[in-house]
Design an enzyme around this catalytic site. Structure first.
Site, PDB file in Angstrom:
ATOM      1  N   ASP A 285      85.646  -8.500  56.392  1.00  0.00           N
ATOM      2  CA  ASP A 285      85.668  -9.796  57.076  1.00  0.00           C
ATOM      3  C   ASP A 285      84.251 -10.099  57.544  1.00  0.00           C
ATOM      4  O   ASP A 285      83.327  -9.336  57.250  1.00  0.00           O
ATOM      5  CB  ASP A 285      86.677  -9.800  58.235  1.00  0.00           C
ATOM      6  CG  ASP A 285      87.337 -11.164  58.396  1.00  0.00           C
ATOM      7  OD1 ASP A 285      86.586 -12.144  58.567  1.00  0.00           O
ATOM      8  OD2 ASP A 285      88.571 -11.258  58.353  1.00  0.00           O
ATOM      9  N   HIS A 355      84.975 -15.786  55.101  1.00  0.00           N
ATOM     10  CA  HIS A 355      85.031 -14.510  55.834  1.00  0.00           C
ATOM     11  C   HIS A 355      84.105 -13.450  55.238  1.00  0.00           C
ATOM     12  O   HIS A 355      84.420 -12.256  55.254  1.00  0.00           O
ATOM     13  CB  HIS A 355      86.478 -13.988  55.883  1.00  0.00           C
ATOM     14  CG  HIS A 355      87.349 -14.801  56.776  1.00  0.00           C
ATOM     15  ND1 HIS A 355      87.310 -14.699  58.144  1.00  0.00           N
ATOM     16  CD2 HIS A 355      88.277 -15.763  56.499  1.00  0.00           C
ATOM     17  CE1 HIS A 355      88.179 -15.555  58.681  1.00  0.00           C
ATOM     18  NE2 HIS A 355      88.780 -16.219  57.702  1.00  0.00           N
ATOM     19  N   GLU A 420      90.764 -19.966  55.072  1.00  0.00           N
ATOM     20  CA  GLU A 420      89.832 -20.566  56.038  1.00  0.00           C
ATOM     21  C   GLU A 420      88.420 -20.801  55.513  1.00  0.00           C
ATOM     22  O   GLU A 420      87.440 -20.498  56.193  1.00  0.00           O
ATOM     23  CB  GLU A 420      89.763 -19.690  57.297  1.00  0.00           C
ATOM     24  CG  GLU A 420      91.087 -19.620  58.021  1.00  0.00           C
ATOM     25  CD  GLU A 420      91.025 -18.836  59.323  1.00  0.00           C
ATOM     26  OE1 GLU A 420      91.654 -19.265  60.279  1.00  0.00           O
ATOM     27  OE2 GLU A 420      90.346 -17.783  59.380  1.00  0.00           O
ATOM     28  N   GLU A 563      90.697  -8.978  66.373  1.00  0.00           N
ATOM     29  CA  GLU A 563      89.598  -9.496  67.208  1.00  0.00           C
ATOM     30  C   GLU A 563      89.621  -8.838  68.588  1.00  0.00           C
ATOM     31  O   GLU A 563      88.578  -8.525  69.160  1.00  0.00           O
ATOM     32  CB  GLU A 563      89.725 -11.011  67.398  1.00  0.00           C
ATOM     33  CG  GLU A 563      89.342 -11.839  66.189  1.00  0.00           C
ATOM     34  CD  GLU A 563      90.536 -12.155  65.303  1.00  0.00           C
ATOM     35  OE1 GLU A 563      91.514 -11.376  65.290  1.00  0.00           O
ATOM     36  OE2 GLU A 563      90.480 -13.186  64.604  1.00  0.00           O
TER      37      GLU A 563
HETATM   38  C1  TNX Z   1      93.695 -16.643  61.127  1.00  0.00           C
HETATM   39  S1  TNX Z   1      95.626 -15.629  59.122  1.00  0.00           S
HETATM   40  C2  TNX Z   1      93.028 -15.876  60.216  1.00  0.00           C
HETATM   41  C3  TNX Z   1      92.268 -14.693  60.685  1.00  0.00           C
HETATM   42  C4  TNX Z   1      92.324 -14.547  62.171  1.00  0.00           C
HETATM   43  C5  TNX Z   1      93.705 -14.881  62.659  1.00  0.00           C
HETATM   44  C6  TNX Z   1      93.906 -14.659  64.120  1.00  0.00           C
HETATM   45  C7  TNX Z   1      94.399 -15.815  58.268  1.00  0.00           C
HETATM   46  C8  TNX Z   1      94.646 -15.786  56.865  1.00  0.00           C
HETATM   47  N1  TNX Z   1      93.180 -16.011  58.849  1.00  0.00           N
HETATM   48  O1  TNX Z   1      90.946 -14.722  60.220  1.00  0.00           O
HETATM   49  O2  TNX Z   1      91.980 -13.251  62.501  1.00  0.00           O
HETATM   50  O3  TNX Z   1      93.999 -16.222  62.362  1.00  0.00           O
HETATM   51  O4  TNX Z   1      95.251 -14.828  64.486  1.00  0.00           O
END
Ligand code: TNX
Length: 621
Positions: A285, A355, A420, A563
């Site tokens: 990440d 990420h 994301e 986190e």
């Molecule tokens: C979303 S779930 C993310 C993560 C974060 C998380 C925290 C997902 C595919 N991506 O990068 O750690 O929320 O709840």
């Protein structure tokens, strides 16, 4: 000079805007910088008494105006509701030319969230009589007359070598069962479904019928739970049992905070006690790359460590000292083989194209395009964390990584992330613009599909299937062999299933174990998808009876993002007992799923967790 003290305070909650005030007790010298971590974006224009030197992810560096011991700033549009959100990891750095130590710790003397502790706390469980039982709830369960005494060194008979099965059972129970021709525990081969079993405990002995190892293992686990609640005198019982879903998974983020191999093995052991069969290992990440890749040692030499003056600054829990760690390839093999003895397949996740801050910092010569003028900010506030789908280096990197990943993980599935990716990325990249033109792409998101399709095909060439978060559908390029992990809602999973994709349900609102248990300000955790109590996890139905494409729903995943998971204690606290509710969601037939009944079985299970020294969150009365 002794370490300065800092008081942190939220001075004002203004809608979703949050105003912070920091006060320091003293200053060591002029031109010092204040470093800390805060998982929010500081509005640079809001700063009073300091200017912002840097913010990357959760890492912040402020340069206070000369003599200033009081600083103020605002984080916009992201409320702060919990103490676990407050800034951490303070230290000072002094200019290089100055004499004496360059770094100085800052002691967090006091913090004030500026909110009342919580609303009224409701009890976690209904008032029900405790009941010894199995979790996840079996299909059929009949209590029989009498008891059977399970001796410490009871003999077990069955086909082939039972060593791995019995080692596991003995590890859970502290017993010392041994294989023998003629046992009081008999494993029988019967043509049942692959994970189904029938466990019969009579006054004469125990039989576990199953088609093979998976079923025997589940039967032995049920026996272990029965023993751990009753001790050697087992009430006679018959269980006829089989799982609802074949894919029952727990996820651990080992990138945001590092978890040792011992912690992972312990987690696998606990997963097997609740009949999970997949471990989703989030290995990379922004905040760390945790998997040794022989082709690129920099990935772990550089990418596995963060701290002051390192390529990756301090993050999350923060601090100047180097923090991190990674898994060597021999450790990975050890874990994969340990898991397989417990009937668990390890699914690695290499999260791309977003990420990727750690990977990019480790391999800039391959992964950065000099002329890229794109500007973006990821959900976790990185502005340099996305791979570029138009660079040859990206493909060299990915193929080398996947070559080694496919060797290390014998399972058929590799998770490629895909989540994301921030908007704005690639728009100012000449290479991306050229690729779009060449391919006739209209939308930047097609570049994401372009890259993931390449991975999917590359993996297919090695006999592996690609899994990914729901955003791997962006740009509509991956084929329907890809399994979609729905995380933002159930509906995205239902839509993908209806469109013909295999789906794993992991909706945050029901299954994210990193969410706080409730709204109390002391209760640690995230809450972007709400808070999550035991009953809410339990209530989740991943495949509603009236949904036409249920065959495409493979099962469920409960993630623990890290986190805020800085230790094994915190891991236990967030996971347990919510993981038991997930187990029942994944295994039990909805017809036998009943919240009050689960609540009645919980005390017996907590007693098991006590024996296994699991620091679960004690349900509130
Ligand atoms: C979303 S779930 C993310 C993560 C974060 C998380 C925290 C997902 C595919 N991506 O990068 O750690 O929320 O709840």
């Amino acid at each position: 000079m002794s370490a300065p003290l800092i008081h942190t305070q939220v001075e004002r909650h203004d809608g979703k805007d949050v105003w912070f005030r920091f006060s320091l007790s003293q200053l060591p010298a002029a031109h010092w910088k204040l470093h800390f971590c805060l998982a929010r974006h500081i509005d640079p224009a809001s700063l009073e008494g300091a200017r912002l030197e840097r913010q990357s992810g959760s890492y912040k560096v402020l340069i206070p105006a000369e003599g200033q011991r009081e600083l103020r700033f605002c984080c916009r549009n992201t409320p702060i509701k919990k103490l676990s959100d407050m800034p951490r990891g303070f230290f000072l750095s002094l200019p290089e030319a100055s004499t004496g130590p360059q770094l100085m710790p800052v002691v967090l003397a006091d913090e004030d969230l500026g909110l009342p502790p919580s609303g009224p706390n409701t009890p976690d469980l209904p008032k029900v009589e405790p009941l010894a039982g199995i979790v996840p709830q079996p299909d059929q369960r009949v209590l029989l007359e009498g008891n059977f005494r399970l001796a410490e060194r009871a003999h077990v008979s069955g086909p082939g070598s039972l060593t791995a099965l019995l080692d596991h059972f003995n590890e859970l129970t502290g017993l010392a069962l041994e294989q023998d021709h003629d046992g009081e525990i008999r494993l029988l081969e019967e043509p049942l479904a692959s994970e189904a079993y029938r466990l019969t405990i009579t006054q004469e002995g125990v039989t576990i019928a199953a088609a093979g190892e998976a079923g025997w293992r589940h039967g032995l686990v049920s026996l272990a739970q029965w023993y751990l609640q009753h001790g050697e005198s087992l009430p006679c019982i018959e269980l006829v049992d089989a799982p609802r879903f074949g894919f029952r998974s727990i996820f651990l983020d080992c990138a945001r905070h590092f978890h040792t191999l011992a912690t992972l093995k312990r987690l696998l052991k606990l997963m097997s006690l609740y009949k999970f069969n997949r471990f989703h290992w989030h290995l990379t990440d922004d905040e760390g790359w945790r998997l040794e890749i022989k082709a690129f040692p920099a990935l772990t030499d550089v990418g596995a460590w963060r701290g002051h003056d390192l390529a990756i600054g301090p993050q999350l829990s923060g601090g100047a000292e180097p923090y991190g760690g990674y898994y060597t390839q021999s450790e990975v093999k050890e874990l994969v083989s340990y898991a397989s003895e417990l009937g668990i397949t390890v699914i690695p996740e290499i999260d791309i194209p977003g990420h990727c801050h750690a990977a990019i910092k480790a391999l800039p010569e391959l992964l950065v395009e000099e002329d890229d003028r794109s500007r973006y900010r990821s959900v976790q506030y990185f502005d340099d964390n996305v791979l570029n789908p138009a660079l040859p280096g990206t493909y060299r990197f990915l193929e080398a990584v996947l070559d080694e990943v496919c060797e290390l993980f014998p399972g058929p599935q590799i998770h490629m992330g895909g989540d994301e990716v921030p908007t704005g990325v690639w728009t100012g990249s000449p290479a991306c613009q050229q690729l779009m033109q060449q391919e006739g792409y209209q939308d930047c998101r097609e570049l994401q599909g372009h890259l993931l399709r390449h991975c999917q095909q590359y993996l297919a060439g090695k006999g592996k299937r690609m899994l990914g978060w729901e955003e791997i559908l962006h740009g509509d390029k991956v084929s329907r062999d890809a399994t979609i992990f729905a995380w933002t809602s159930f509906q995205t999973g239902l839509d993908a299933a209806a469109a013909g994709y295999p789906v794993v349900m992991a909706p945050a609102q029901h299954l994210y174990l990193d969410l706080a248990w409730n709204q109390d300000i002391h209760e640690p955790g995230l809450y972007w998808a709400g808070t999550l109590n035991l009953e809410q996890v339990y209530a989740c139905d991943p495949a509603p009876a009236d949904f036409h494409a249920n065959d495409n729903i493979l099962g469920v995943l409960s993630p623990l993002w890290s986190e805020l998971v800085t230790s094994r204690d915190r891991l236990d606290y967030m996971m347990f007992p919510r993981m038991l509710a997930t187990a029942e969601v994944a295994w039990s037939d909805p017809a036998h799923k009943e919240w009050d009944h689960f609540a009645a079985r919980l005390p017996g299970q907590l007693q098991i967790l006590d024996q296994l020294q699991v620091g679960y969150r004690v349900p509130q009365k």
